[in-house]
Structures are given as C-alpha cells and as structure tokens.
Design a protein around this motif. Structure first.
Motif, PDB file in Angstrom:
ATOM      1  N   GLU A  44       0.816  -1.201   0.000  1.00 12.93           N
ATOM      2  CA  GLU A  44       0.000   0.000   0.000  1.00 12.93           C
ATOM      3  C   GLU A  44       0.853   1.256   0.000  1.00 12.93           C
ATOM      4  O   GLU A  44       1.959   1.286   0.541  1.00 12.93           O
ATOM      5  CB  GLU A  44      -0.921  -0.004   1.216  1.00 12.93           C
ATOM      6  N   CYS A  45       0.296   2.287  -0.578  1.00  5.23           N
ATOM      7  CA  CYS A  45       0.928   3.594  -0.553  1.00  5.23           C
ATOM      8  C   CYS A  45       1.002   4.096   0.891  1.00  5.23           C
ATOM      9  O   CYS A  45       0.068   3.861   1.677  1.00  5.23           O
ATOM     10  CB  CYS A  45       0.100   4.566  -1.395  1.00  5.23           C
ATOM     11  N   GLU A  46       2.088   4.765   1.227  1.00  2.90           N
ATOM     12  CA  GLU A  46       2.264   5.277   2.581  1.00  2.90           C
ATOM     13  C   GLU A  46       2.581   6.765   2.548  1.00  2.90           C
ATOM     14  O   GLU A  46       3.422   7.208   1.765  1.00  2.90           O
ATOM     15  CB  GLU A  46       3.407   4.540   3.292  1.00  2.90           C
ATOM     16  N   LEU A  47       1.889   7.519   3.383  1.00  5.31           N
ATOM     17  CA  LEU A  47       2.231   8.935   3.569  1.00  5.31           C
ATOM     18  C   LEU A  47       3.377   8.997   4.560  1.00  5.31           C
ATOM     19  O   LEU A  47       3.200   8.693   5.739  1.00  5.31           O
ATOM     20  CB  LEU A  47       1.020   9.706   4.092  1.00  5.31           C
ATOM     21  N   VAL A  48       4.535   9.408   4.099  1.00 11.45           N
ATOM     22  CA  VAL A  48       5.725   9.421   4.931  1.00 11.45           C
ATOM     23  C   VAL A  48       5.797  10.703   5.760  1.00 11.45           C
ATOM     24  O   VAL A  48       6.138  10.674   6.937  1.00 11.45           O
ATOM     25  CB  VAL A  48       6.976   9.302   4.042  1.00 11.45           C
ATOM     26  N   SER A  49       5.480  11.814   5.133  1.00 12.62           N
ATOM     27  CA  SER A  49       5.559  13.104   5.821  1.00 12.62           C
ATOM     28  C   SER A  49       4.689  14.107   5.083  1.00 12.62           C
ATOM     29  O   SER A  49       4.457  13.973   3.884  1.00 12.62           O
ATOM     30  CB  SER A  49       7.010  13.598   5.866  1.00 12.62           C
ATOM     31  N   SER A  50       4.227  15.103   5.813  1.00 13.41           N
ATOM     32  CA  SER A  50       3.416  16.148   5.181  1.00 13.41           C
ATOM     33  C   SER A  50       3.731  17.498   5.806  1.00 13.41           C
ATOM     34  O   SER A  50       4.259  17.590   6.915  1.00 13.41           O
ATOM     35  CB  SER A  50       1.927  15.847   5.307  1.00 13.41           C
ATOM     36  N   MET A  51       3.389  18.523   5.063  1.00 12.04           N
ATOM     37  CA  MET A  51       3.599  19.893   5.535  1.00 12.04           C
ATOM     38  C   MET A  51       2.417  20.729   5.061  1.00 12.04           C
ATOM     39  O   MET A  51       2.189  20.864   3.853  1.00 12.04           O
ATOM     40  CB  MET A  51       4.909  20.447   4.970  1.00 12.04           C
ATOM     41  N   ARG A  52       1.661  21.238   6.005  1.00  4.82           N
ATOM     42  CA  ARG A  52       0.488  22.022   5.633  1.00  4.82           C
ATOM     43  C   ARG A  52       0.851  23.490   5.446  1.00  4.82           C
ATOM     44  O   ARG A  52       1.925  23.932   5.856  1.00  4.82           O
ATOM     45  CB  ARG A  52      -0.588  21.872   6.696  1.00  4.82           C
ATOM     46  N   ARG A  53      -0.072  24.224   4.880  1.00  4.32           N
ATOM     47  CA  ARG A  53       0.160  25.640   4.611  1.00  4.32           C
ATOM     48  C   ARG A  53       0.356  26.448   5.887  1.00  4.32           C
ATOM     49  O   ARG A  53       0.992  27.496   5.877  1.00  4.32           O
ATOM     50  CB  ARG A  53      -1.008  26.196   3.801  1.00  4.32           C
ATOM     51  N   ASP A  54      -0.206  25.938   6.999  1.00  5.28           N
ATOM     52  CA  ASP A  54      -0.038  26.662   8.260  1.00  5.28           C
ATOM     53  C   ASP A  54       1.275  26.318   8.956  1.00  5.28           C
ATOM     54  O   ASP A  54       1.529  26.773  10.061  1.00  5.28           O
ATOM     55  CB  ASP A  54      -1.220  26.379   9.200  1.00  5.28           C
ATOM     56  N   GLY A  55       2.091  25.487   8.302  1.00  2.38           N
ATOM     57  CA  GLY A  55       3.389  25.128   8.847  1.00  2.38           C
ATOM     58  C   GLY A  55       3.409  23.821   9.615  1.00  2.38           C
ATOM     59  O   GLY A  55       4.483  23.352  10.010  1.00  2.38           O
ATOM     60  N   THR A  56       2.252  23.251   9.847  1.00  4.11           N
ATOM     61  CA  THR A  56       2.191  21.976  10.572  1.00  4.11           C
ATOM     62  C   THR A  56       2.872  20.871   9.785  1.00  4.11           C
ATOM     63  O   THR A  56       2.619  20.714   8.594  1.00  4.11           O
ATOM     64  CB  THR A  56       0.728  21.578  10.840  1.00  4.11           C
ATOM     65  N   LYS A  57       3.713  20.122  10.446  1.00  3.51           N
ATOM     66  CA  LYS A  57       4.412  19.002   9.816  1.00  3.51           C
ATOM     67  C   LYS A  57       4.027  17.699  10.508  1.00  3.51           C
ATOM     68  O   LYS A  57       3.862  17.671  11.726  1.00  3.51           O
ATOM     69  CB  LYS A  57       5.929  19.201   9.899  1.00  3.51           C
ATOM     70  N   THR A  58       3.873  16.661   9.737  1.00  3.80           N
ATOM     71  CA  THR A  58       3.561  15.356  10.301  1.00  3.80           C
ATOM     72  C   THR A  58       4.510  14.312   9.739  1.00  3.80           C
ATOM     73  O   THR A  58       5.078  14.478   8.648  1.00  3.80           O
ATOM     74  CB  THR A  58       2.118  14.929   9.975  1.00  3.80           C
ATOM     75  N   TYR A  59       4.664  13.241  10.493  1.00  4.74           N
ATOM     76  CA  TYR A  59       5.505  12.131  10.094  1.00  4.74           C
ATOM     77  C   TYR A  59       4.794  10.832  10.433  1.00  4.74           C
ATOM     78  O   TYR A  59       4.066  10.747  11.423  1.00  4.74           O
ATOM     79  CB  TYR A  59       6.855  12.187  10.816  1.00  4.74           C
ATOM     80  N   SER A  60       5.051   9.814   9.622  1.00  6.51           N
ATOM     81  CA  SER A  60       4.522   8.500   9.934  1.00  6.51           C
ATOM     82  C   SER A  60       5.335   7.909  11.076  1.00  6.51           C
ATOM     83  O   SER A  60       6.410   8.393  11.424  1.00  6.51           O
ATOM     84  CB  SER A  60       4.614   7.598   8.696  1.00  6.51           C
ATOM     85  N   ASP A  61       4.806   6.853  11.657  1.00  7.04           N
ATOM     86  CA  ASP A  61       5.541   6.190  12.739  1.00  7.04           C
ATOM     87  C   ASP A  61       6.910   5.709  12.245  1.00  7.04           C
ATOM     88  O   ASP A  61       7.888   5.731  12.998  1.00  7.04           O
ATOM     89  CB  ASP A  61       4.739   5.001  13.266  1.00  7.04           C
ATOM     90  N   SER A  62       6.966   5.285  10.995  1.00 10.56           N
ATOM     91  CA  SER A  62       8.216   4.735  10.471  1.00 10.56           C
ATOM     92  C   SER A  62       9.246   5.816  10.145  1.00 10.56           C
ATOM     93  O   SER A  62      10.441   5.536  10.103  1.00 10.56           O
ATOM     94  CB  SER A  62       7.938   3.895   9.223  1.00 10.56           C
ATOM     95  N   SER A  63       8.803   7.047   9.916  1.00 13.84           N
ATOM     96  CA  SER A  63       9.742   8.101   9.547  1.00 13.84           C
ATOM     97  C   SER A  63      10.052   9.058  10.694  1.00 13.84           C
ATOM     98  O   SER A  63      11.041   9.796  10.638  1.00 13.84           O
ATOM     99  CB  SER A  63       9.203   8.898   8.357  1.00 13.84           C
ATOM    100  N   GLN A  64       9.203   9.035  11.715  1.00 16.95           N
ATOM    101  CA  GLN A  64       9.400   9.941  12.848  1.00 16.95           C
ATOM    102  C   GLN A  64      10.790   9.767  13.458  1.00 16.95           C
ATOM    103  O   GLN A  64      11.224   8.650  13.737  1.00 16.95           O
ATOM    104  CB  GLN A  64       8.326   9.662  13.918  1.00 16.95           C
ATOM    105  N   GLY A  65      11.474  10.888  13.629  1.00 19.57           N
ATOM    106  CA  GLY A  65      12.794  10.852  14.246  1.00 19.57           C
ATOM    107  C   GLY A  65      13.935  10.606  13.279  1.00 19.57           C
ATOM    108  O   GLY A  65      15.105  10.773  13.633  1.00 19.57           O
ATOM    109  N   ARG A  66      13.610  10.201  12.059  1.00 18.86           N
ATOM    110  CA  ARG A  66      14.657   9.938  11.067  1.00 18.86           C
ATOM    111  C   ARG A  66      14.540  10.847   9.848  1.00 18.86           C
ATOM    112  O   ARG A  66      15.541  11.170   9.206  1.00 18.86           O
ATOM    113  CB  ARG A  66      14.593   8.481  10.606  1.00 18.86           C
ATOM    114  N   PHE A  67      13.336  11.234   9.495  1.00 21.24           N
ATOM    115  CA  PHE A  67      13.091  12.059   8.308  1.00 21.24           C
ATOM    116  C   PHE A  67      12.690  13.463   8.732  1.00 21.24           C
ATOM    117  O   PHE A  67      12.039  13.658   9.773  1.00 21.24           O
ATOM    118  CB  PHE A  67      11.969  11.468   7.451  1.00 21.24           C
ATOM    119  N   THR A  68      13.040  14.430   7.877  1.00 17.32           N
ATOM    120  CA  THR A  68      12.651  15.822   8.126  1.00 17.32           C
ATOM    121  C   THR A  68      12.182  16.453   6.829  1.00 17.32           C
ATOM    122  O   THR A  68      12.902  16.411   5.823  1.00 17.32           O
ATOM    123  CB  THR A  68      13.826  16.640   8.681  1.00 17.32           C
ATOM    124  N   ILE A  69      10.982  17.027   6.875  1.00 11.16           N
ATOM    125  CA  ILE A  69      10.456  17.739   5.717  1.00 11.16           C
ATOM    126  C   ILE A  69      10.695  19.223   5.911  1.00 11.16           C
ATOM    127  O   ILE A  69      10.530  19.759   7.012  1.00 11.16           O
ATOM    128  CB  ILE A  69       8.945  17.443   5.530  1.00 11.16           C
TER     129      ILE A  69
END
Length: 131
Positions: A44-69
């Motif tokens: 399945e497709c996975e959302l790894v990270s996102s960045m909203r227009r208000d500056g909010t950033k999210t990370y998946s459990d698998s990318s948290q702490g290792r990836f930075t958007i």
C-alpha cells in the motif's frame, strides 16, 4: 503548467542518508499542502511526511525521528531529509500538492492522485537501501 519533479533518490547502505527534493514549477508551496509518499510494489501507498500551509508538519511512525520535511520557498523546493535509512525504506518516493493532505486508505499511490484534494504529483524517485 504546474509540474512537480522529484530527485535525490539513489542506492545507499543501511544507516546512510539521502536528501530528496521536490521542485515545483509555476506554483508556490504557500498555496498548497504538501506530502511525501512512498510506494513499494505490491504494498500500500504510505504517507511518509506532510507539511500544511499553516506550517504543521507530520511524520509516519516509520519516519518519525529519522526524516525531516522542509521547504525552500525561494527555490520552490520541498526537501525530505532521510537519515539512518533502513532496508524497509526502499520504495519509490513521490511528492504531491493539494488543498489538503490525503492519508492513503489502501491501494497504490495512484489512488491518492485521484483524490479531490490532490492537484499535482510527481513521477517519483527510487530509493534503495541495502543491508
């Protein structure tokens, strides 16, 4: 015509790093919510990270702490810095822009591109992590 072009993928050993870039033409990231997705064939497709227009950033459990958007609005680029890569990170990585962030609910990433929130997406860049 708006285009998103990903680059920066490649082959690395486990523990290594890569920095992916998503370059936009004819658009500014201030106007869209951005997402980095990944696809492994047959999975399945996975959302790894996102960045909203208000500056909010999210990370998946698998990318948290290792990836930075992060964005560079002057250069019209959104980056995904990936550190401490694992073989499980092997996938094609896509960036997408839209009026909202879409969380995949099954199937491949092309299903996400058909969501009414998504406006633009790239062709993907391959990341291969060897053990």
């Amino acid at each position: 015509e708006v285009q998103l072009v990903e680059s920066g993928g490649g082959s690395v050993q486990a523990g290594g790093s890569l920095k992916l870039s998503c370059v936009a033409s004819e658009m500014t990231f201030d106007d869209y919510d951005m997402g980095w997705y990944r696809q492994v064939p047959g999975k399945e497709c996975e959302l790894v990270s996102s960045m909203r227009r208000d500056g909010t950033k999210t990370y998946s459990d698998s990318s948290q702490g290792r990836f930075t958007i992060s964005p560079d609005n002057d250069k019209k680029v959104v980056y995904l810095q990936m550190n401490n890569l694992e073989p499980g990170d092997t996938a094609v990585y896509y960036c997408a822009a839209g009026t909202g962030v879409v969380i995949p609910t099954g199937g491949n990433c092309h299903r996400v591109w058909g969501h009414r929130y998504i406006r633009y997406w790239g062709q993907g860049t391959q990341v291969t992590v060897s053990s």
